[in-house]
Design a protein around this motif. Structure first.
Motif, short mmCIF file in Angstrom:
data_model
loop_
_atom_site.label_atom_id
_atom_site.label_comp_id
_atom_site.label_asym_id
_atom_site.label_seq_id
_atom_site.Cartn_x
_atom_site.Cartn_y
_atom_site.Cartn_z
N VAL A 1 26.68 -22.24 -41.53
CA VAL A 1 27.00 -23.33 -42.45
C VAL A 1 25.79 -24.24 -42.62
N THR A 2 25.44 -24.52 -43.87
CA THR A 2 24.35 -25.46 -44.14
C THR A 2 24.50 -26.04 -45.54
N HIS A 3 23.85 -27.20 -45.75
CA HIS A 3 23.73 -27.74 -47.10
C HIS A 3 22.30 -27.59 -47.61
N ASP A 4 21.45 -26.96 -46.78
CA ASP A 4 20.03 -26.81 -47.09
C ASP A 4 19.80 -25.49 -47.80
N GLN A 5 19.47 -25.56 -49.09
CA GLN A 5 19.33 -24.35 -49.90
C GLN A 5 18.17 -23.48 -49.43
N ASP A 6 17.05 -24.09 -49.02
CA ASP A 6 15.91 -23.30 -48.56
C ASP A 6 16.28 -22.53 -47.29
N GLU A 7 17.01 -23.18 -46.40
CA GLU A 7 17.47 -22.53 -45.17
C GLU A 7 18.32 -21.30 -45.51
N ALA A 8 19.24 -21.49 -46.44
CA ALA A 8 20.12 -20.38 -46.84
C ALA A 8 19.34 -19.23 -47.47
N LEU A 9 18.41 -19.56 -48.35
CA LEU A 9 17.63 -18.52 -49.03
C LEU A 9 16.74 -17.76 -48.05
N ASN A 10 16.19 -18.47 -47.06
CA ASN A 10 15.26 -17.85 -46.11
C ASN A 10 15.94 -16.92 -45.12
N MET A 11 17.18 -17.23 -44.73
CA MET A 11 17.79 -16.57 -43.60
C MET A 11 18.87 -15.55 -43.94
N SER A 12 19.51 -15.67 -45.07
CA SER A 12 20.78 -14.98 -45.31
C SER A 12 20.63 -13.58 -45.89
N ASP A 13 21.58 -12.72 -45.53
CA ASP A 13 21.77 -11.46 -46.26
C ASP A 13 22.57 -11.73 -47.53
N ARG A 14 23.62 -12.57 -47.39
CA ARG A 14 24.40 -13.02 -48.54
C ARG A 14 24.70 -14.50 -48.39
N ILE A 15 24.93 -15.15 -49.53
CA ILE A 15 25.23 -16.58 -49.55
C ILE A 15 26.51 -16.79 -50.36
N ALA A 16 27.44 -17.58 -49.79
CA ALA A 16 28.63 -18.02 -50.52
C ALA A 16 28.41 -19.49 -50.88
#
Length: 357
Positions: free
Chosen positions: A192-207
């Motif tokens: 869980v995050t509100h940081d878009q860069d964090e999500a883009l850098n780490m995820s296989d998929r994003i909801a």
């Protein structure tokens, strides 16, 4: 074909008749890194707590490897959580914090020492066994929390904004380490995050979540390059959105009109019935500007140039009054002066159509 490890089926969660999760359905694959991304109050932490068992859904099902767990307690699910504040025991040293779950299960001392030693190596904390938690840095505390959560080999590790308390440099370092750890262990991470860069850098998929619903589910590339809604386009990265006339030509093309300018764009299966609810999105890095008139362009006035590390960000204003952001990675080129009139343009293949959402 990916194996589904967790399924949320038509989840609704109400607090005092207010729906904070609205009929959500989501499947998570075994071994993937899935991120719940959205602004504060969108329901992402509530969703995580429902998966963990700290909250019970008002209705709907939670299935872990095909078995219903929505009414089971947290300790009855093979799922562990890392919280933002780490929730470490201050009176215990590093070894005892990590070993806590094993001691509760009455694992023998030899096995505990073996497994804790292995975990200390995994989270790069060898030699810190006897340190109290108040003697650790923020990054070290986070590693202890992760080690404690992983010691029981959970099927899923839930992480609720675990990097939020760290400074920017350490946060970026820990992003890399967390992703490496997840790949090495092949454990499913729900983050869980509100940081878009964090999500883009780490995820296989994003909801991407908004007001209790998932606006879009996809890979980082999908979410950034092909946002489905106006909300997603605005929340992920910087966006230039144009409320414009869009007309379907055939199954392969649409016509886009901005002011007096019209261009035809290859765009498959555009639903013309939604034309009044659609916008044209152009990312800042895909916009060019010059003093020479292009084949397709809009007149704009340069308002500001900003130096931001690897890019020059230029703000300009169209005749309509709309501000446009342009990002340029060529920092050596001569900048056009503030107040100058220029032509703003973009390529047809960079047009993305998004719905109101």
């Amino acid at each position: 074909m990916s194996e589904i490890i967790l399924e949320l089926d038509n989840i609704i969660k109400k607090y005092e008749n207010q729906e904070v999760i609205k009929n959500m359905s989501l499947t998570i694959n075994k071994g993937e890194f899935l991120t719940l991304l959205g602004p504060s109050g969108c329901g992402k932490t509530t969703t995580l707590r429902i998966i963990a068992g700290f909250e019970t859904p008002t209705s709907g099902s939670v299935l872990l490897e095909g078995s219903h767990v929505e009414n089971k307690q947290p300790n009855e699910r093979n799922v562990n959580t890392v919280f933002q504040n780490y929730a470490l025991f201050p009176h215990m040293n590093v070894f005892d914090n990590i070993a806590y779950a094993l001691k509760i299960r009455k694992v023998n001392k030899v096995e505990i020492k073996k497994r804790v030693s292995k975990m200390l190596s995994l989270v790069q904390l060898e030699g810190y066994e006897k340190r109290k938690t108040d003697q650790l840095s923020g990054g070290q505390k986070q590693r202890v929390a992760i080690g404690r959560a992983l010691i029981n080999n959970p099927q899923i590790l839930l992480l609720d904004e675990p990097l939020g308390a760290l400074d920017l440099k350490l946060r970026k370092q820990m992003q890399v380490e967390l992703k490496k750890l997840q790949k090495k262990l092949q454990i499913t991470f729900v983050y869980v995050t509100h940081d878009q860069d964090e999500a883009l850098n780490m995820s296989d998929r994003i909801a991407v979540m908004n007001e209790g619903i998932i606006e879009q589910l996809g890979t980082p590339e999908d979410i950034y390059e092909r946002p489905a809604t106006k909300f997603v386009a605005g929340f992920i990265g910087e966006s230039n959105l144009f409320n414009t006339k869009i007309k379907k030509i055939d199954e392969e093309r649409i016509s886009v009109q901005l002011g007096e300018n019209k261009m035809n764009v290859n765009y498959k299966n555009y639903d013309n019935s939604k034309a009044k609810e659609s916008y044209v999105l152009i990312r800042p890095e895909n916009i060019k500007y010059s003093t020479s008139k292009p084949q397709f362009g809009l007149i704009a006035i340069i308002k500001e140039h900003s130096y931001i590390g690897s890019i020059i960000k230029t703000t300009m204003e169209l005749e309509s009054g709309q501000e446009i952001i342009v990002c340029d990675y060529d920092k050596k080129k001569d900048l056009i002066g503030i107040g100058s009139e220029v032509w703003m343009s973009f390529e047809p293949e960079d047009v993305v159509i998004v719905e109101e959402g």
